[in-house]
Write a protein that holds these residues in place. Structure first.
Motif, mmCIF file in Angstrom:
data_model
loop_
_atom_site.group_PDB
_atom_site.id
_atom_site.type_symbol
_atom_site.label_atom_id
_atom_site.label_comp_id
_atom_site.label_asym_id
_atom_site.label_seq_id
_atom_site.Cartn_x
_atom_site.Cartn_y
_atom_site.Cartn_z
ATOM 1 N N UNK A 131 -51.157 34.827 32.996
ATOM 2 C CA UNK A 131 -51.263 36.006 32.134
ATOM 3 C C UNK A 131 -50.853 35.738 30.680
ATOM 4 N N UNK A 132 -51.327 36.650 29.845
ATOM 5 C CA UNK A 132 -51.021 36.609 28.420
ATOM 6 C C UNK A 132 -49.798 37.488 28.172
ATOM 7 N N UNK A 133 -48.870 36.982 27.372
ATOM 8 C CA UNK A 133 -47.677 37.755 27.034
ATOM 9 C C UNK A 133 -47.858 38.299 25.609
ATOM 10 N N UNK B 79 -47.806 34.561 23.730
ATOM 11 C CA UNK B 79 -47.905 33.276 24.437
ATOM 12 C C UNK B 79 -48.795 33.438 25.671
ATOM 13 N N UNK B 80 -49.296 32.316 26.122
ATOM 14 C CA UNK B 80 -50.154 32.312 27.309
ATOM 15 C C UNK B 80 -49.436 31.545 28.415
ATOM 16 N N UNK B 81 -49.364 32.140 29.583
ATOM 17 C CA UNK B 81 -48.735 31.462 30.715
ATOM 18 C C UNK B 81 -49.807 30.737 31.521
ATOM 19 N N UNK B 82 -49.474 29.541 31.932
ATOM 20 C CA UNK B 82 -50.415 28.734 32.720
ATOM 21 C C UNK B 82 -49.669 28.120 33.901
ATOM 22 N N UNK B 83 -50.429 27.542 34.817
ATOM 23 C CA UNK B 83 -49.833 26.783 35.921
ATOM 24 C C UNK B 83 -50.498 25.408 35.959
ATOM 25 N N UNK B 84 -49.678 24.386 36.081
ATOM 26 C CA UNK B 84 -50.205 23.034 36.241
ATOM 27 C C UNK B 84 -49.695 22.513 37.576
ATOM 28 N N UNK C 214 -48.990 23.948 40.226
ATOM 29 C CA UNK C 214 -47.923 24.778 40.773
ATOM 30 C C UNK C 214 -46.694 24.883 39.882
ATOM 31 N N UNK C 215 -46.698 24.238 38.720
ATOM 32 C CA UNK C 215 -45.547 24.326 37.809
ATOM 33 C C UNK C 215 -45.939 25.118 36.558
ATOM 34 N N UNK C 216 -45.045 25.996 36.099
ATOM 35 C CA UNK C 216 -45.414 26.868 34.984
ATOM 36 C C UNK C 216 -45.407 26.154 33.622
ATOM 37 N N UNK C 217 -46.226 26.663 32.740
ATOM 38 C CA UNK C 217 -46.333 26.130 31.381
ATOM 39 C C UNK C 217 -46.621 27.315 30.473
ATOM 40 N N UNK C 218 -46.034 27.273 29.296
ATOM 41 C CA UNK C 218 -46.227 28.384 28.370
ATOM 42 C C UNK C 218 -46.659 27.809 27.033
ATOM 43 N N UNK C 219 -47.763 28.312 26.476
ATOM 44 C CA UNK C 219 -48.221 27.767 25.192
ATOM 45 C C UNK C 219 -48.514 28.908 24.225
ATOM 46 N N UNK C 220 -48.481 28.651 22.915
ATOM 47 C CA UNK C 220 -48.845 29.699 21.968
ATOM 48 C C UNK C 220 -50.256 30.183 22.276
ATOM 49 N N UNK C 221 -50.472 31.486 22.235
ATOM 50 C CA UNK C 221 -51.757 32.038 22.656
ATOM 51 C C UNK C 221 -52.899 31.547 21.780
#
Ligand SMILES: Nc1ncnc2c1ncn2[C@@H]1O[C@H](COP(=O)(O)OP(=O)(O)OP(=O)(O)O)[C@@H](O)[C@H]1O
Length: 362
Positions: A237-239, A244-249, A251-258
């Motif tokens: 989801x987008x925050x 920021x944008x939440x991702x999964x790699x 099964x592990x979370x990653x957060x990047x600037x949207x």
């Protein structure tokens, strides 16, 4: 099955013995300028002679008894410089595509639509931009109903919006038509291809999935200052509060600037390029830093470089990463094969690009 062995007797460099590809799927060809990618494609198409053997679609294309002529191979070949008839319009060029007696790969109307060629049909090809010419050349190659599509940097001049659409389309097409795609963009190959052939000095040097190949410390490509691993991340989801944008790699979370996630929807796959020099390794989870993204990984390779640095190959669940650290850091961390460790990366140093930004979930 398509299999070929490619022998380059002009170099002492050793290459892969035999390549086997399925009769569907998108296989990338990567290598620095002058590595021999165009030569390989022209040989597979039957346009030039080189030593080697080719068997494809149940027939011998090149073997002891000779070489199958170009037309009989029924390939669609798009060269780097799209060779169109300059005295004709776009429609005139497309009309010259003589279909082989295979099932239609794609309807002409669909092709005109996807490649956005309808408004260009009456234009003389001399008036087209480089990217428009490439789109016409791709359409012409598909209109012959090829059994194999050989593309030599077909999108290099195409603008980002078209590039992304056409990339997705090629990916879809590759479910029923095998495609060999030469590209200089690691990220494009990572986004589109399941398999990549690496060329160097006129030889096929290595092959594997994008994650596998771009994390191999024994290959020269990993020793460049710009070396990077490729990871496929799942959009979550987008925050809107923190943009920021939440991702999964894996099964592990990653957060990047949207702004790096471009136009993507939840569930889509985003290819990320992680520069090897930007990864920070730590024995423990880091507290009290600005770093937000840490992966729990296992050390699966340690390779010293000529510059007193160490390339550490890391395994996530399915994918692999390569980190470059100094020998001194490796010594102090006492890194050994099999060690569980944390790999951190600054969110702002992750590279994505709009042209290949996201793919439908696969
Ligand atoms: N197997 C080979 N045997 C002999 N010469 C080769 C072979 N492969 C490549 N070459 C020569 O190397 C040069 C570069 O090859 P080629 O154009 O195929 O590279 P490339 O990887 O496509 O480069 P670019 O990315 O710049 O387009 C050419 O002069 C070509 O003739």
């Amino acid at each position: 099955m398509i299999s070929f062995s490619y022998i380059n007797q002009t170099t002492e460099a050793s290459g892969l013995k035999e390549i086997q590809l399925a009769e569907s799927g998108l296989c990338g060809v990567f290598g620095r300028s002058g590595a021999g990618k165009t030569t390989l494609l022209r040989w597979l198409a039957g346009l030039i002679e080189k030593e080697g053997t080719i068997e494809a679609f149940g027939a011998v294309w090149q073997g002891l008894s000779g070489s199958l002529r170009v037309e009989a191979r029924q390939v669609g070949y798009v060269p780097q410089e799209s060779a169109l008839f300059s005295h004709l319009t776009v429609a005139g060029n497309l009309a010259l595509a003589k279909p082989f007696a295979n099932a239609a790969v794609v309807e002409k109307a669909e092709l005109l639509d996807v490649l956005m060629l309808e408004p260009l049909l009456d234009k003389p090809v001399t008036e087209l931009s480089g990217g428009e010419r490439q789109r016409v050349a791709l359409a012409r190659a598909l209109l012959v109903n090829p059994r194999w599509l050989l593309l030599d940097e077909p999108l290099s001049a195409v603008d980002q919006v078209h590039r992304r659409v056409i990339g997705h389309y090629l990916k879809q097409l590759s479910a029923r038509l095998p495609i060999l795609l030469v590209s200089h963009s690691e990220q494009e190959l990572g986004a589109l291809c399941d398999h990549i052939l690496l060329m160097d000095e006129g030889c096929l040097r290595a092959q594997g999935s994008p994650s596998e190949l771009f994390s191999r410390p024994d290959l020269q490509i990993s020793h460049r200052d710009s070396a990077a691993s490729l990871l496929l991340a799942q959009m979550m989801e987008y925050d809107p509060v923190h943009h920021t944008q939440h991702l999964m790699v894996d099964g592990q979370p990653l957060e990047i600037p949207a702004d790096k996630a471009v136009v993507t929807a939840a569930g889509e796959t985003l290819p990320l390029r992680l520069m090897c020099r930007d990864i920070i390794l730590s024995r423990d989870t880091l507290q009290g830093t600005s770093l937000r993204n840490g992966f729990s990984v296992t050390v699966i390779g340690i390779h010293s470089t000529a510059e007193s640095q160490v390339l550490v190959r890391l395994q996530l669940a399915e994918q692999k990463l390569l980190a470059r650290i100094t020998e001194r850091s490796a010594e102090e961390l006492k890194i050994k094969l099999g060690d569980p460790i944390y790999a951190y990366v600054k969110a702002v140093s992750l590279v994505t690009s709009a042209d290949v930004a996201s793919l439908p979930a696969r």
